[in-house]
Design a protein around this motif. Structure first.
Motif, PDB file in Angstrom:
ATOM      1  N   ASP A  43       0.858  -1.187   0.000  1.00  0.00           N
ATOM      2  CA  ASP A  43       0.000   0.000   0.000  1.00  0.00           C
ATOM      3  C   ASP A  43       0.888   1.229   0.000  1.00  0.00           C
ATOM      4  O   ASP A  43       1.400   1.648   1.032  1.00  0.00           O
TER       5      ASP A  43
ATOM      6  N   SER B  32      -6.265   1.936  -0.135  1.00  0.00           N
ATOM      7  CA  SER B  32      -5.527   0.784   0.380  1.00  0.00           C
ATOM      8  C   SER B  32      -5.043  -0.127  -0.742  1.00  0.00           C
ATOM      9  O   SER B  32      -4.555  -1.228  -0.493  1.00  0.00           O
ATOM     10  N   ASN B  33      -5.165   0.327  -1.986  1.00  0.00           N
ATOM     11  CA  ASN B  33      -4.775  -0.479  -3.137  1.00  0.00           C
ATOM     12  C   ASN B  33      -3.328  -0.190  -3.553  1.00  0.00           C
ATOM     13  O   ASN B  33      -2.772   0.854  -3.192  1.00  0.00           O
TER      14      ASN B  33
END
Length: 286
Positions: free
Chosen positions: A229, A251-252
């Protein structure tokens, strides 16, 4: 002040303690702007203003660096997500922090206001009613706060979706096409790579900055390995240092942002929020 409309009537929403129904409002040029249609305070802290034909609201939020952020919706940000507020006041009018807590009840001298959101973005005198955004999603308007920007301050905001529902308003959405995530940062005219350990950060390009000679759009793209992240922040230099003007902090492992700004010096901050590994940063300048 987030820009909604009721039917064909356009206007904006603000804090309820800023004016009573029937009160006249004026714009930044001190000319007549509109009329407060409804206001609630305490219990809630929101109002909406119908503007006259001399004013045309836009789905944009401005900041003190003379740039704008496009608004694409009102999805509530999770705790830990970025939050930036824009409002008039005696100090710098653009402050950023994070969402700290939802559904907070606050007691003011006039009574209790329920279900506010607390952010770590500091406030300044006169910021009440100012718009709060997380990346490109409207969050609400400033209700109150504590502390100041010289010390550790925080603000409470009235969530925007409750205001829209209460007054049957429709949020204006930007007509500029949002970025389409491709999952890759290939194809950008400038591409930089590096490696970060968890909690490390770096400024790009190459611990320096780039200069934009004209106004226009800045596009940034960041990708890292699955399971990591990494977050991306665009900063602009001001007389007192650097100010974060746009961010993408999901959060990717893939982040993308757009910012329309004025001429000046800019840099990207790449932060490894979680995980260790390589990254690719691609960006364009106006």
């Amino acid at each position: 002040m987030t820009k909604p409309r009721k039917g064909t009537q356009k206007g904006f929403i603000s804090a309820g303690h800023c004016g009573k129904p029937g009160s006249a409002t004026v714009g930044f040029n001190r000319r007549p702007q509109g009329t407060v249609q409804a206001a609630t305070f305490p219990g809630d802290d929101f109002s909406w203003v119908a503007v006259n034909n001399d004013w045309k609201p836009h789905a944009l939020i401005g900041n003190d660096t003379a740039g704008t952020i496009h608004v694409y919706g009102a999805r509530q940000a999770i705790v830990g997500a970025s939050a930036c507020l824009s409002g008039s006041g005696v100090a710098i009018n653009w402050h950023c922090g994070t969402i700290q807590q939802h559904d907070v009840d606050i007691t003011y001298p006039q009574g209790v206001v329920n279900h506010l959101t607390r952010t770590s973005a500091c406030g300044s005198p006169g910021n009440s009613g100012g718009s709060v955004i997380s990346i490109n999603q409207a969050q609400g308007v400033v209700s109150g706060g504590s502390g100041n920007c010289d010390l550790a301050g925080f603000t409470y905001i009235q969530p925007v979706r409750k205001i829209l529902s209460a007054y049957d308003l429709t949020l204006m959405i930007s007509d500029v096409e949002p970025l389409v995530s491709t999952g890759t940062c290939g194809g950008y005219p400038t591409t930089l790579t590096g490696t970060l350990k968890s909690a490390q950060f770096v400024y790009q390009p190459r611990n320096r900055y780039y200069h934009a000679a004209v106004s226009g759009d800045h596009y940034g793209c960041l990708e890292t390995t699955p399971g990591s992240d990494f977050d991306l922040y665009l900063q602009k230099q001001t007389g007192s240092g650097w100010v974060t003007v746009a961010s993408s902090d999901s959060s990717n492992p893939f982040e993308e942002l757009r910012y329309r700004g004025t001429p000046g010096d800019y840099r990207y901050l790449v932060l490894a929020s979680n995980g260790t590994g390589p990254y690719t940063l691609g960006y364009t300048t106006p």
